[in-house]
Motif scaffolding. Structure first.
Motif, mmCIF file in Angstrom:
data_model
loop_
_atom_site.group_PDB
_atom_site.id
_atom_site.type_symbol
_atom_site.label_atom_id
_atom_site.label_comp_id
_atom_site.label_asym_id
_atom_site.label_seq_id
_atom_site.Cartn_x
_atom_site.Cartn_y
_atom_site.Cartn_z
ATOM 1 N N LEU A 151 -2.778 14.984 4.037
ATOM 2 C CA LEU A 151 -2.152 13.935 4.506
ATOM 3 C C LEU A 151 -2.725 14.186 6.803
ATOM 4 C CD1 LEU A 151 -2.102 10.653 5.054
ATOM 5 C CD2 LEU A 151 0.774 11.263 4.279
ATOM 6 N N LYS A 152 -1.346 15.357 6.309
ATOM 7 C CA LYS A 152 -1.308 15.976 8.078
ATOM 8 C C LYS A 152 -2.902 16.296 8.453
ATOM 9 C CE LYS A 152 1.444 19.122 7.957
ATOM 10 N NZ LYS A 152 2.591 20.193 8.085
ATOM 11 N N LEU A 153 -3.209 16.903 7.934
ATOM 12 C CA LEU A 153 -5.003 17.165 7.825
ATOM 13 C C LEU A 153 -5.904 16.045 8.368
ATOM 14 C CD1 LEU A 153 -6.687 19.348 8.244
ATOM 15 C CD2 LEU A 153 -7.514 19.171 6.133
ATOM 16 N N PHE A 154 -5.799 15.572 7.867
ATOM 17 C CA PHE A 154 -6.497 13.743 8.574
ATOM 18 C C PHE A 154 -6.180 12.899 9.381
ATOM 19 C CE2 PHE A 154 -6.940 9.071 7.690
ATOM 20 C CZ PHE A 154 -7.902 9.307 7.322
ATOM 21 N N LEU A 155 -4.895 13.012 9.605
ATOM 22 C CA LEU A 155 -4.378 12.539 10.917
ATOM 23 C C LEU A 155 -3.944 12.916 11.444
ATOM 24 C CD1 LEU A 155 -0.788 11.273 9.226
ATOM 25 C CD2 LEU A 155 -3.123 10.094 9.517
ATOM 26 N N THR A 156 -4.190 14.589 11.997
ATOM 27 C CA THR A 156 -4.761 15.057 12.914
ATOM 28 C C THR A 156 -6.092 15.345 13.358
ATOM 29 O OG1 THR A 156 -3.308 17.203 12.260
ATOM 30 C CG2 THR A 156 -4.723 17.478 13.492
ATOM 31 N N ALA A 157 -7.282 14.830 12.184
ATOM 32 C CA ALA A 157 -8.208 14.909 12.535
ATOM 33 C C ALA A 157 -9.020 13.716 13.089
ATOM 34 C CB ALA A 157 -9.050 14.717 11.470
ATOM 35 N N ILE A 158 -7.881 12.627 13.090
ATOM 36 C CA ILE A 158 -8.594 10.775 13.550
ATOM 37 C C ILE A 158 -7.670 10.796 15.022
ATOM 38 C CG2 ILE A 158 -8.640 9.885 11.236
ATOM 39 C CD1 ILE A 158 -6.383 8.694 11.440
ATOM 40 N N ARG A 159 -7.076 11.412 15.153
ATOM 41 C CA ARG A 159 -6.571 11.651 16.950
ATOM 42 C C ARG A 159 -7.196 11.762 17.917
ATOM 43 N NH1 ARG A 159 -0.461 14.112 15.548
ATOM 44 N NH2 ARG A 159 0.512 12.009 13.784
ATOM 45 N N GLU A 200 0.355 -1.198 -0.535
ATOM 46 C CA GLU A 200 0.291 0.210 -0.324
ATOM 47 C C GLU A 200 1.031 1.300 0.264
ATOM 48 O OE1 GLU A 200 -2.094 -0.527 3.261
ATOM 49 O OE2 GLU A 200 -3.797 -1.837 2.425
ATOM 50 N N ALA A 201 1.863 1.001 0.964
ATOM 51 C CA ALA A 201 2.926 3.118 0.992
ATOM 52 C C ALA A 201 3.376 2.583 -0.374
ATOM 53 C CB ALA A 201 4.047 1.966 1.801
ATOM 54 N N GLU A 202 3.627 0.887 -1.479
ATOM 55 C CA GLU A 202 4.184 1.567 -2.763
ATOM 56 C C GLU A 202 3.588 2.255 -3.224
ATOM 57 O OE1 GLU A 202 6.113 -2.287 -3.869
ATOM 58 O OE2 GLU A 202 7.463 -2.410 -1.816
ATOM 59 N N LEU A 203 2.286 1.809 -3.394
ATOM 60 C CA LEU A 203 0.858 2.417 -4.265
ATOM 61 C C LEU A 203 1.098 3.881 -4.413
ATOM 62 C CD1 LEU A 203 -1.211 -0.323 -4.095
ATOM 63 C CD2 LEU A 203 -0.180 0.319 -5.806
ATOM 64 N N ILE A 204 1.084 4.313 -3.268
ATOM 65 C CA ILE A 204 0.683 5.599 -3.009
ATOM 66 C C ILE A 204 2.200 6.272 -2.977
ATOM 67 C CG2 ILE A 204 0.570 7.350 -0.722
ATOM 68 C CD1 ILE A 204 -0.605 4.850 0.630
ATOM 69 N N ILE A 205 3.676 6.366 -3.049
ATOM 70 C CA ILE A 205 4.844 6.519 -3.480
ATOM 71 C C ILE A 205 4.629 6.328 -5.245
ATOM 72 C CG2 ILE A 205 7.215 6.640 -3.689
ATOM 73 C CD1 ILE A 205 7.405 5.076 -0.592
ATOM 74 N N ASP A 206 4.299 5.744 -5.591
ATOM 75 C CA ASP A 206 4.106 5.583 -6.664
ATOM 76 C C ASP A 206 3.374 6.549 -7.295
ATOM 77 O OD1 ASP A 206 6.084 3.542 -7.359
ATOM 78 O OD2 ASP A 206 4.514 2.043 -7.901
ATOM 79 N N ALA A 207 2.408 6.851 -7.167
ATOM 80 C CA ALA A 207 1.184 8.131 -7.102
ATOM 81 C C ALA A 207 1.555 9.191 -6.981
ATOM 82 C CB ALA A 207 0.007 7.745 -6.557
ATOM 83 N N GLN A 266 1.346 19.132 -6.130
ATOM 84 C CA GLN A 266 -0.079 18.637 -6.258
ATOM 85 C C GLN A 266 1.079 17.508 -5.023
ATOM 86 O OE1 GLN A 266 -0.233 16.409 -9.845
ATOM 87 N NE2 GLN A 266 -2.122 16.722 -10.857
ATOM 88 N N ARG A 267 1.651 17.317 -4.924
ATOM 89 C CA ARG A 267 2.879 16.595 -3.663
ATOM 90 C C ARG A 267 2.381 16.893 -2.434
ATOM 91 N NH1 ARG A 267 6.108 15.104 -7.547
ATOM 92 N NH2 ARG A 267 7.427 16.367 -6.954
ATOM 93 N N LYS A 268 2.658 18.468 -2.638
ATOM 94 C CA LYS A 268 2.066 19.412 -1.350
ATOM 95 C C LYS A 268 0.629 19.572 -1.027
ATOM 96 C CE LYS A 268 6.462 22.679 -2.303
ATOM 97 N NZ LYS A 268 6.612 23.758 -2.060
ATOM 98 N N ASP A 269 -0.087 19.490 -1.809
ATOM 99 C CA ASP A 269 -1.614 19.021 -1.461
ATOM 100 C C ASP A 269 -1.961 18.096 -0.666
ATOM 101 O OD1 ASP A 269 -1.362 21.869 -2.549
ATOM 102 O OD2 ASP A 269 -2.718 21.314 -3.887
ATOM 103 N N ALA A 270 -0.897 16.907 -1.192
ATOM 104 C CA ALA A 270 -1.559 15.323 -0.762
ATOM 105 C C ALA A 270 -0.988 15.695 0.223
ATOM 106 C CB ALA A 270 -0.338 14.692 -1.355
ATOM 107 N N TYR A 271 0.705 16.409 0.347
ATOM 108 C CA TYR A 271 0.848 15.930 2.290
ATOM 109 C C TYR A 271 -0.122 17.264 3.059
ATOM 110 C CZ TYR A 271 4.686 16.726 5.291
ATOM 111 O OH TYR A 271 4.839 16.725 7.505
#
Length: 111
Positions: A103-111, A80-87, A95-100
């Motif tokens: 991801l940070k927003l998502f991880l903060t929300a689920i804590r 799964e990590a490889e698929l994310i890295i490939d994408a 797009q990479r900065k936006d995705a990051y």
């Protein structure tokens, strides 16, 4: 000793192919086989040569152990990590900065 299960192998091929958004026709073309043969492999109705298996492993980024015996949870997470890295490699810098940021927003929300 683990046994070779054509049905399970076919399911793993189908699942990984779909996860990588590769059609059966594209898989067949890229490994030099006809689509019906690939469909038969995925349904567990046909075995495959070592050459075909290695071609499928290479295309789907699986080890032969993962393909034949199934992936452990650790290996599945790695895939799964490889698929994310490939994408992400296919994205622009913005797009990479936006995705990051997402991801940070998502991880903060689920804590």
């Amino acid at each position: 000793m683990d046994m070779y299960d054509k049905n399970a192998v076919g399911e793993r091929i189908r699942a990984r192919r779909k996860a990588l958004d590769i059609s059966q026709e594209e898989l067949a073309e890229r490994i030099g086989r006809v689509p019906k043969f690939c469909a038969d492999i995925e349904r567990g109705q046909a075995g495959m040569s070592i050459e075909t298996m290695l071609s499928i492993c290479s295309l789907l980024k699986l080890s032969p152990d993962q393909l034949l015996l199934g992936a452990s949870n650790q290996a599945a997470n790695s895939n799964e990590a490889e698929l994310i890295i490939d994408a992400l490699k296919q994205c622009t810098e913005k797009q990479r900065k936006d995705a990051y940021a997402l991801l940070k927003l998502f991880l903060t929300a689920i804590r």
